[in-house]
Write an enzyme that holds these catalytic residues in place. Structure first.
Site, PDB file in Angstrom:
ATOM      1  N   HIS A  39       9.635  -5.684 -22.905  1.00  0.00           N
ATOM      2  CA  HIS A  39      11.192  -5.994 -23.022  1.00  0.00           C
ATOM      3  C   HIS A  39      12.098  -4.806 -22.646  1.00  0.00           C
ATOM      4  CE1 HIS A  39      11.672  -3.550 -26.755  1.00  0.00           C
ATOM      5  NE2 HIS A  39      10.334  -3.687 -26.889  1.00  0.00           N
ATOM      6  N   GLY A  83       0.830  -1.233  -0.091  1.00  0.00           N
ATOM      7  CA  GLY A  83      -0.002  -0.033  -0.027  1.00  0.00           C
ATOM      8  C   GLY A  83       0.807   1.108  -0.116  1.00  0.00           C
TER       9      GLY A  83
END
Length: 221
Positions: A137, A71
């Site tokens: 990538h 969180g």
């Protein structure tokens, strides 16, 4: 092998435990949580044995610790540093269905089901990626970073330490996202984001600046 997971909050972690135990039944799991009300209880059947104050007592050559706090990346960084400073050895909590071929990652990694990391992605220490997120990538993800569910990061993007990326946010190719940035849910990031910025919207714009709590997200001195 014993693995202690910090943060008894998300039942998905228990489902991951059950999945991992099918292929690694020798690993014993338990939770740590700094909420005294949770200590000494069961979280969906898994014991909560204490908080980070117990790391010195629990550590050992066959013991690993993984931080599941997501969180707040600041809290994630701080509590993982507490584990390391107490002598705990970090481990990884990675769903077995994830393909890590041609991917490098540090320690303290938490990857949920359905995460896709493409070829030559690198991931720093103490970072977490939630269900269904994609990293394109040659992306570089720093230390103590969190990606919420459904994040889409295109190829060749550089994400700085401590950055928090909200649900379903999208980052276009070849951008640099600075340190301790917050990207709001659903944001579409079309240009570089400076350190400590908070951005939201489509296209994403800076709406405020985060306080400077840490210079980086490293958990090892």
């Amino acid at each position: 092998m014993k693995m202690f997971l910090l943060g008894a909050a998300n039942p998905e972690a228990v489902r991951m435990i059950l999945t991992l135990q099918r292929t690694a039944p020798h690993v014993q799991f338990a939770f740590l949580d700094n909420d005294p009300a949770k200590q000494g209880t069961l979280f969906h059947g898994v014991p909560v044995v204490g908080g980070t104050a117990r790391v010195r007592e629990l550590k050992g050559p066959d013991t690993r610790f993984v931080n599941l706090i997501t969180g707040s990346t600041e809290l994630r960084c701080r509590t993982t540093r507490e584990i390391v400073e107490a002598g705990g050895t970090l481990g990884d909590f990675i769903h077995p269905g994830i393909d890590l071929t041609m991917v490098s990652h540090g320690v303290g990694t938490y990857l949920q089901e359905g995460v896709i990391m493409q070829a030559q992605v690198s991931l720093g220490d103490n970072s977490s990626i939630s269900a269904g997120s994609v990293v394109g990538h040659e992306g570089r993800i720093g230390h103590s970073v969190f990606l919420a569910p459904g994040v889409c990061i295109a190829g060749c993007v550089d994400i700085g330490d401590g950055t928090f990326i909200g649900t379903n946010a999208t980052i276009l190719p070849r951008l640099r996202i600075g340190r301790w940035v917050t990207i709001g849910a659903g944001a579409v990031v079309t240009k570089d984001v400076p350190d400590y910025a908070v951005v939201a919207g489509n296209p994403a714009r800076i709406i405020k600046t985060n306080p400077v709590s840490f210079q980086d997200g490293r958990v090892f001195s």
